[in-house]
Scaffold this motif. Sequence first.
Motif, PDB file in Angstrom:
ATOM      1  N   GLY A 185       0.564  -1.819  -0.367  1.00 55.86           N
ATOM      2  CA  GLY A 185       0.180  -0.573   0.280  1.00 55.86           C
ATOM      3  C   GLY A 185       0.273   1.227  -0.339  1.00 55.86           C
ATOM      4  O   GLY A 185       0.322   1.820  -0.092  1.00 55.86           O
ATOM      5  N   THR A 186       1.850   1.063  -0.206  1.00 57.43           N
ATOM      6  CA  THR A 186       3.193   2.780  -0.152  1.00 57.43           C
ATOM      7  C   THR A 186       2.949   3.069  -1.370  1.00 57.43           C
ATOM      8  O   THR A 186       3.395   3.018  -2.732  1.00 57.43           O
ATOM      9  CB  THR A 186       4.637   2.241  -0.327  1.00 57.43           C
ATOM     10  OG1 THR A 186       4.878   1.031   1.005  1.00 57.43           O
ATOM     11  CG2 THR A 186       5.134   3.319   0.198  1.00 57.43           C
ATOM     12  N   ALA A 187       2.515   4.232  -0.988  1.00 54.52           N
ATOM     13  CA  ALA A 187       2.398   5.441  -2.503  1.00 54.52           C
ATOM     14  C   ALA A 187       4.016   5.399  -3.851  1.00 54.52           C
ATOM     15  O   ALA A 187       4.797   5.195  -2.893  1.00 54.52           O
ATOM     16  CB  ALA A 187       2.133   6.350  -2.056  1.00 54.52           C
ATOM     17  N   ILE A 188       2.917   5.314  -4.660  1.00 53.50           N
ATOM     18  CA  ILE A 188       4.007   5.683  -5.283  1.00 53.50           C
ATOM     19  C   ILE A 188       4.142   6.668  -6.377  1.00 53.50           C
ATOM     20  O   ILE A 188       3.853   7.188  -6.829  1.00 53.50           O
ATOM     21  CB  ILE A 188       3.823   4.653  -6.841  1.00 53.50           C
ATOM     22  CG1 ILE A 188       3.178   3.040  -6.321  1.00 53.50           C
ATOM     23  CG2 ILE A 188       4.876   4.277  -7.817  1.00 53.50           C
ATOM     24  CD1 ILE A 188       2.803   2.743  -7.166  1.00 53.50           C
ATOM     25  N   PRO A 189       5.663   7.312  -5.846  1.00 52.38           N
ATOM     26  CA  PRO A 189       6.370   8.635  -6.490  1.00 52.38           C
ATOM     27  C   PRO A 189       5.973   8.263  -8.219  1.00 52.38           C
ATOM     28  O   PRO A 189       6.367   7.755  -8.453  1.00 52.38           O
ATOM     29  CB  PRO A 189       7.567   8.645  -6.414  1.00 52.38           C
ATOM     30  CG  PRO A 189       8.306   7.577  -4.928  1.00 52.38           C
ATOM     31  CD  PRO A 189       6.435   6.196  -5.152  1.00 52.38           C
ATOM     32  N   GLU A 190       5.873   9.894  -8.557  1.00 57.89           N
ATOM     33  CA  GLU A 190       6.139  10.246  -9.652  1.00 57.89           C
ATOM     34  C   GLU A 190       6.811   9.159 -10.519  1.00 57.89           C
ATOM     35  O   GLU A 190       8.071  10.241  -9.691  1.00 57.89           O
ATOM     36  CB  GLU A 190       5.658  11.435 -10.145  1.00 57.89           C
ATOM     37  CG  GLU A 190       5.306  11.725 -11.497  1.00 57.89           C
ATOM     38  CD  GLU A 190       5.205  13.181 -12.007  1.00 57.89           C
ATOM     39  OE1 GLU A 190       5.206  13.546 -12.873  1.00 57.89           O
ATOM     40  OE2 GLU A 190       4.644  13.820 -10.671  1.00 57.89           O
ATOM     41  N   GLY A 191       6.497   8.826 -11.595  1.00 59.61           N
ATOM     42  CA  GLY A 191       7.684   8.064 -12.612  1.00 59.61           C
ATOM     43  C   GLY A 191       9.145   6.989 -11.982  1.00 59.61           C
ATOM     44  O   GLY A 191      10.025   6.650 -12.378  1.00 59.61           O
ATOM     45  N   MET A 192       8.217   6.258 -10.954  1.00 57.24           N
ATOM     46  CA  MET A 192       8.452   4.944 -10.557  1.00 57.24           C
ATOM     47  C   MET A 192       7.223   4.234 -10.715  1.00 57.24           C
ATOM     48  O   MET A 192       6.370   3.896 -10.803  1.00 57.24           O
ATOM     49  CB  MET A 192       8.461   5.518  -9.019  1.00 57.24           C
ATOM     50  CG  MET A 192      10.356   5.956  -8.420  1.00 57.24           C
ATOM     51  SD  MET A 192      10.808   5.635  -6.890  1.00 57.24           S
ATOM     52  CE  MET A 192      12.198   6.868  -7.165  1.00 57.24           C
ATOM     53  N   GLU A 193       7.879   2.746 -10.060  1.00 57.52           N
ATOM     54  CA  GLU A 193       6.770   1.826 -11.155  1.00 57.52           C
ATOM     55  C   GLU A 193       6.830   1.018  -9.578  1.00 57.52           C
ATOM     56  O   GLU A 193       7.992   0.669  -8.642  1.00 57.52           O
ATOM     57  CB  GLU A 193       6.994   1.262 -12.238  1.00 57.52           C
ATOM     58  CG  GLU A 193       6.843   1.279 -13.554  1.00 57.52           C
ATOM     59  CD  GLU A 193       7.230   1.190 -14.043  1.00 57.52           C
ATOM     60  OE1 GLU A 193       7.430  -0.259 -14.658  1.00 57.52           O
ATOM     61  OE2 GLU A 193       7.814   1.048 -15.208  1.00 57.52           O
ATOM     62  N   ILE A 194       5.662   0.572  -9.167  1.00 61.18           N
ATOM     63  CA  ILE A 194       5.360  -0.798  -8.253  1.00 61.18           C
ATOM     64  C   ILE A 194       5.943  -2.163  -9.155  1.00 61.18           C
ATOM     65  O   ILE A 194       5.828  -2.312  -9.866  1.00 61.18           O
ATOM     66  CB  ILE A 194       4.491  -1.166  -7.925  1.00 61.18           C
ATOM     67  CG1 ILE A 194       4.418  -1.664  -6.641  1.00 61.18           C
ATOM     68  CG2 ILE A 194       3.121  -1.234  -8.465  1.00 61.18           C
ATOM     69  CD1 ILE A 194       3.760  -1.919  -5.092  1.00 61.18           C
TER      70      ILE A 194
END
Length: 154
Positions: free
Chosen positions: A76-85
């Motif tokens: 559930g950690t927020a994904i910073p812009e420009g990154m992926e899970i």
Amino acid sequence: MEAKVVKKEAFKAIGVKWVGTFEQAAKGEIKVFHKKFLNSKNQIKYAVNPENIIGLSYDNTENGFTYYLALEVEEGTAIPEGMEIISVPACTYATTEYKGAAVSEAYTGLYTWIKQNEYTLRQSDLEHLEEYPGSFDPVTDVPELKIHIPIKGI
């Protein structure tokens, strides 16, 4: 080289993706990519261990590969812009620790160890998983990492 078999549970990671050829990687593009990730990793909140950089190599392109640099995160950690899970499944690995300039020789040695010990490579897109200390500078430091190659469960 000292190698062993380890089992890792499934985990989620957040990071950045590089897609390129083996030639581009050999010319140092991944070192530059790694350095850029180190400068942005603090954007990832709730990392399980922010001082353990994870490299994931997927052999899924015709002339090269996809490589992620990431941090393991809580669900559930927020994904910073420009990154992926990235979802990494539970897996059994042949593992070794390495420090030195000839990383390719460490990989060759680990693949030889796998064959000599009659293990079988796991058939998946994940080619290998690497772990680097958070303080590692890919441009100036001698490589220091743990190498994990997926093998079939034993």
